[in-house]
Design an enzyme around this catalytic site. Structure first.
Site, mmCIF file in Angstrom:
data_model
loop_
_atom_site.group_PDB
_atom_site.id
_atom_site.type_symbol
_atom_site.label_atom_id
_atom_site.label_comp_id
_atom_site.label_asym_id
_atom_site.label_seq_id
_atom_site.Cartn_x
_atom_site.Cartn_y
_atom_site.Cartn_z
ATOM 1 N N ARG A 98 0.726 -1.216 0.173
ATOM 2 C CA ARG A 98 0.332 0.080 -0.023
ATOM 3 C C ARG A 98 0.854 1.841 -0.004
ATOM 4 O O ARG A 98 -0.108 2.329 -0.121
ATOM 5 C CB ARG A 98 -0.924 0.080 1.268
ATOM 6 C CG ARG A 98 -2.188 -0.806 1.401
ATOM 7 C CD ARG A 98 -2.954 -0.998 2.640
ATOM 8 N NE ARG A 98 -1.966 -1.918 3.619
ATOM 9 C CZ ARG A 98 -2.974 -1.910 4.469
ATOM 10 N NH1 ARG A 98 -4.002 -1.743 4.652
ATOM 11 N NH2 ARG A 98 -1.844 -3.160 4.952
ATOM 12 N N LYS B 133 9.425 -1.094 3.282
ATOM 13 C CA LYS B 133 8.339 -0.310 3.791
ATOM 14 C C LYS B 133 9.159 0.377 5.226
ATOM 15 O O LYS B 133 9.101 1.460 5.684
ATOM 16 C CB LYS B 133 6.699 -1.306 4.110
ATOM 17 C CG LYS B 133 5.731 0.176 5.358
ATOM 18 C CD LYS B 133 4.590 -0.670 5.273
ATOM 19 C CE LYS B 133 4.388 -1.884 6.128
ATOM 20 N NZ LYS B 133 2.801 -1.736 6.308
ATOM 21 N N GLN C 180 12.758 -14.195 5.375
ATOM 22 C CA GLN C 180 11.749 -15.498 5.853
ATOM 23 C C GLN C 180 11.341 -15.112 4.295
ATOM 24 O O GLN C 180 11.040 -14.531 3.690
ATOM 25 C CB GLN C 180 10.166 -14.760 6.338
ATOM 26 C CG GLN C 180 9.476 -15.191 6.719
ATOM 27 C CD GLN C 180 7.697 -14.186 6.914
ATOM 28 O OE1 GLN C 180 7.660 -13.329 6.952
ATOM 29 N NE2 GLN C 180 7.017 -15.660 7.184
ATOM 30 N N GLY D 255 2.506 -15.354 6.925
ATOM 31 C CA GLY D 255 1.726 -14.206 7.924
ATOM 32 C C GLY D 255 2.333 -14.267 9.037
ATOM 33 O O GLY D 255 3.831 -14.568 9.032
ATOM 34 N N THR D 256 2.172 -13.670 10.248
ATOM 35 C CA THR D 256 2.578 -13.391 11.173
ATOM 36 C C THR D 256 3.719 -14.061 12.439
ATOM 37 O O THR D 256 4.498 -14.531 12.684
ATOM 38 C CB THR D 256 2.216 -11.664 11.922
ATOM 39 O OG1 THR D 256 1.154 -12.928 12.259
ATOM 40 C CG2 THR D 256 1.801 -10.968 11.388
ATOM 41 N N GLY E 201 8.608 -3.372 12.739
ATOM 42 C CA GLY E 201 9.553 -2.748 12.561
ATOM 43 C C GLY E 201 8.328 -0.707 11.450
ATOM 44 O O GLY E 201 9.219 -0.129 11.105
ATOM 45 N N GLY F 223 -7.210 -6.198 14.512
ATOM 46 C CA GLY F 223 -7.639 -7.575 14.767
ATOM 47 C C GLY F 223 -8.447 -7.450 16.022
ATOM 48 O O GLY F 223 -7.503 -6.204 16.702
ATOM 49 N N ASN G 146 0.694 1.848 6.498
ATOM 50 C CA ASN G 146 0.648 1.451 6.040
ATOM 51 C C ASN G 146 0.296 1.572 4.860
ATOM 52 O O ASN G 146 0.455 1.575 3.296
ATOM 53 C CB ASN G 146 -0.365 0.561 5.924
ATOM 54 C CG ASN G 146 -0.583 -0.729 7.241
ATOM 55 O OD1 ASN G 146 0.245 -1.502 7.446
ATOM 56 N ND2 ASN G 146 -1.716 -0.944 7.792
ATOM 57 N N TYR H 180 27.713 32.734 -1.263
ATOM 58 C CA TYR H 180 28.219 31.313 -1.412
ATOM 59 C C TYR H 180 29.767 31.152 -0.370
ATOM 60 O O TYR H 180 30.642 31.390 -1.208
ATOM 61 C CB TYR H 180 28.624 30.261 -2.257
ATOM 62 C CG TYR H 180 29.039 29.043 -2.611
ATOM 63 C CD1 TYR H 180 28.309 27.922 -1.683
ATOM 64 C CD2 TYR H 180 30.387 28.397 -2.740
ATOM 65 C CE1 TYR H 180 28.864 26.475 -1.747
ATOM 66 C CE2 TYR H 180 30.093 27.181 -3.126
ATOM 67 C CZ TYR H 180 29.351 26.167 -2.347
ATOM 68 O OH TYR H 180 30.391 25.177 -2.225
HETATM 69 C C1 UD1 Z 1 -1.962 -7.631 12.385
HETATM 70 C C2 UD1 Z 1 -2.402 -8.256 13.434
HETATM 71 C C3 UD1 Z 1 -3.535 -7.494 13.833
HETATM 72 C C4 UD1 Z 1 -3.045 -5.607 14.238
HETATM 73 C C5 UD1 Z 1 -2.366 -5.191 13.459
HETATM 74 C C6 UD1 Z 1 -1.299 -4.064 13.648
HETATM 75 C C7 UD1 Z 1 -1.757 -10.795 13.281
HETATM 76 C C8 UD1 Z 1 -2.190 -11.973 12.307
HETATM 77 N N1 UD1 Z 1 -2.119 -9.255 12.836
HETATM 78 O O1 UD1 Z 1 -2.501 -7.415 11.140
HETATM 79 O O2 UD1 Z 1 -4.055 -7.662 15.131
HETATM 80 O O3 UD1 Z 1 -4.136 -5.666 14.932
HETATM 81 O O4 UD1 Z 1 -1.122 -6.004 12.660
HETATM 82 O O5 UD1 Z 1 -1.218 -3.544 13.582
HETATM 83 O O6 UD1 Z 1 -1.045 -10.225 13.523
HETATM 84 N N2 UD1 Z 1 4.606 -9.162 8.259
HETATM 85 C C9 UD1 Z 1 6.024 -10.708 7.904
HETATM 86 N N3 UD1 Z 1 5.750 -11.533 7.166
HETATM 87 C C10 UD1 Z 1 4.991 -11.882 7.145
HETATM 88 C C11 UD1 Z 1 3.296 -11.573 7.531
HETATM 89 C C12 UD1 Z 1 3.330 -10.076 7.914
HETATM 90 O O7 UD1 Z 1 7.148 -10.211 8.020
HETATM 91 O O8 UD1 Z 1 4.297 -12.696 5.945
HETATM 92 C C13 UD1 Z 1 5.274 -7.876 9.398
HETATM 93 C C14 UD1 Z 1 4.648 -7.454 8.265
HETATM 94 O O9 UD1 Z 1 5.807 -5.994 7.745
HETATM 95 C C15 UD1 Z 1 4.710 -5.934 9.288
HETATM 96 C C16 UD1 Z 1 4.270 -6.964 10.415
HETATM 97 O O10 UD1 Z 1 4.264 -7.221 10.196
HETATM 98 O O11 UD1 Z 1 5.097 -4.912 10.080
HETATM 99 C C17 UD1 Z 1 2.249 -6.413 10.203
HETATM 100 O O12 UD1 Z 1 1.577 -7.924 9.248
HETATM 101 P P1 UD1 Z 1 0.569 -6.839 8.299
HETATM 102 O O13 UD1 Z 1 0.182 -7.657 7.244
HETATM 103 O O14 UD1 Z 1 0.636 -5.604 8.799
HETATM 104 O O15 UD1 Z 1 -0.162 -7.460 9.632
HETATM 105 P P2 UD1 Z 1 -2.054 -6.898 9.895
HETATM 106 O O16 UD1 Z 1 -3.361 -7.527 8.733
HETATM 107 O O17 UD1 Z 1 -1.995 -5.558 9.808
HETATM 108 MG MG MG Z 2 -0.663 -3.821 9.446
#
Ligand code: UD1
Ligand code: MG
Length: 449
Positions: free
Chosen positions: A21, A28, A81, A86-87, A110, A146, A233, A355
């Site tokens: 985004r 980012k 990764q 996913g987180t 980050g 979340g 974001n 200058y």
């Molecule tokens: C996440 C949370 C959500 C919370 C929100 C706050 C989860 C499942 N959800 O959602 O509950 O309210 O953040 O902003 O955790 N990242 C990785 N690897 C991945 C996916 C993500 O390193 O495979 C990192 C991203 O760079 C980022 C962070 O994790 O810094 C969060 O990821 P993002 O996809 O923004 O999560 P949200 O959907 O915003």
């Molecule tokens: Mg996010």
């Protein structure tokens, strides 16, 4: 920070997301807030808490993120990764750096640049009475976040992602910031039990809460200020974070004894240092690496970076001070004057339209209006040395390398290509010729032709 005893912990910072985004070629977390990349802000907030280990999770092709992180935290470790699943998966990738680590593990993103050491400290200490502590915030508009589901006793039962929540859960305004602290012993076993049976088909870090709750473990929420934990974001959110960070820096400057006549119009770099009784007029911008000592005045529309401004100096209005410059005590740099890699001595003055680059200017020297140091020959940069008390007449060009001795005077309009001894008067311009009565003769000639 209230509780002073040291609590050992390791930090994992997630930074592998693509940040789609942002619509940017830059990862980012390298986008800047108050001149500093977001990842560096997060590391700076961690630094006073002295984590035993810091692990940054990045994606392939993010060498630049590693370089930036190392600049801020020398002992930082990196794991890649390979695929963004996913987180929860991202945190699990850090396991190889935390084998047998049993103290608290702090998970951060980050892209949360406004987080403070105070809040992190509080969160880490909260793990003394809970197994998992999640930093939460109340949002008037919680869409996308979340939600933190509490039981009757205020214990955290579950985190439901927005996409997976039912209508009732969507009404909850207590949201997950994404920052949490977990007992090290529990973290990886819980992560190994995650599945992807959810709306996003990802391994959610947030699902460790319901797993822990089912095991009878204690999960708590620590409350945070919503702006402090805002996640970036989009460019719009980046601009909002800049706004809040500038407000924070302005407040800090005022608290430390600087006068900002119109704080909202002064832009600081995160590392700007101001002494007491500094006065900053409206519309001033600070780049990286500026120190301003007591009593100095920075007048409107000035742009300053990489410079040390000594006591009681006066800068601007409309001055540009570039990296490597030193402005001596009580020195003056006036309108439309640019300094670059220049050491302007105590009490020296360059007040108008000049200058001065790659130069050393001695104490009390006077640089007349329109003086130019010709420091560049098309290939290399050269030095100009101007002695103490020297006087450079207006509209002079000093062709570097060149040295003007102490107390020397340069006649206005000179093009100086040779060194000038101390106390000498140099005039380097064509001699003036006066022709009596020739003016009317000239006019006459023009009329008849
Ligand atoms: C996440 C949370 C959500 C919370 C929100 C706050 C989860 C499942 N959800 O959602 O509950 O309210 O953040 O902003 O955790 N990242 C990785 N690897 C991945 C996916 C993500 O390193 O495979 C990192 C991203 O760079 C980022 C962070 O994790 O810094 C969060 O990821 P993002 O996809 O923004 O999560 P949200 O959907 O915003
Ligand atoms: Mg996010």
């Amino acid at each position: 920070m209230g509780n002073t005893h040291k609590h050992n912990f390791a930090a994992i910072i997630l930074a592998a997301g693509k940040g789609t985004r942002m619509r940017s070629a830059l990862p980012k977390v390298l986008h800047r807030v108050a001149g500093q990349p977001m990842i560096a802000h997060v590391l700076a907030a961690l630094s006073p808490l002295a984590p035993e280990k810091t692990i940054v999770v990045t994606a392939p092709g993010m060498k630049a993120v590693e370089e930036e992180a190392l600049r801020k935290a020398k002992n930082c470790r990196f794991v890649i990764q390979e695929e963004q699943k996913g987180t929860g998966h991202a945190v699990a990738c850090a396991q190889k750096e935390l084998v047998d680590y049993h103290d608290t593990v702090l998970v951060l993103y980050g892209d949360i640049p406004l987080i403070t050491p105070h809040t992190l400290h509080h969160l880490i200490h909260a793990t003394e009475s809970a197994d998992i502590v999640v930093l939460g915030m109340h949002l008037a508009n919680p869409a996308g976040y979340g939600r933190l589901v509490l039981d009757g006793n205020g214990q955290l039962e579950e985190i439901v992602e927005d996409r997976d929540a039912n209508a009732e859960q969507r009404k909850i305004t207590l949201c997950n910031s994404g920052i949490m602290a977990v007992r090290g012993k529990l973290l990886f076993p819980l992560l190994s039990r995650l599945t992807t049976t959810n709306a996003a088909g990802e391994y959610y870090l947030t699902d460790i809460v319901s797993l822990a709750d089912a095991d009878g473990l204690h999960c708590h929420v620590a409350a945070a200020d919503a702006t402090e934990v805002m996640g970036i974001n989009s460019r719009d959110q980046l601009a909002q974070a800049e706004y809040f960070m500038q407000q924070r820096l302005r407040s800090a400057a005022l608290e430390q004894g600087a006068t900002l006549i119109d704080p909202m119009t002064v832009y600081f770099h995160v590392d700007t240092q101001l002494g007491q009784d500094v006065t900053i007029y409206p519309q001033v911008v600070f780049g990286p690496g500026v120190t301003v000592e007591e009593g100095a005045e920075i007048r409107s529309f000035s742009h300053i970076e990489g410079a040390h401004i000594h006591k009681n100096a006066v800068i601007g209005p409309f001055a540009r001070i570039r990296p490597g410059s030193i402005v001596g005590e009580g020195a003056h740099v006036g309108n439309f004057v640019e300094l670059k890699k220049t050491d302007l001595g105590k009490g020296a003055k360059a007040n108008h339209l000049s200058y001065v680059g790659d130069a050393t200017v001695g104490e009390g020297a006077n640089i007349g209006a329109g003086t130019i140091t010709c420091n560049y020959d098309g290939k290399a940069k050269h030095q100009t040395v101007i002695g103490a008390g020297a006087f450079i007449g207006s509209n002079s060009s000093l062709v570097a390398p060149v040295t003007i001795g102490d107390g020397a005077i340069i006649g206005a309009g000179s093009v100086v290509t040779q060194d000038v001894d101390a106390d000498a008067l140099a005039i380097a311009r064509p001699q003036q010729i006066n022709k009596p009565g020739k003016a009317s003769e000239f006019r006459q000639r023009k009329k008849s032709s």
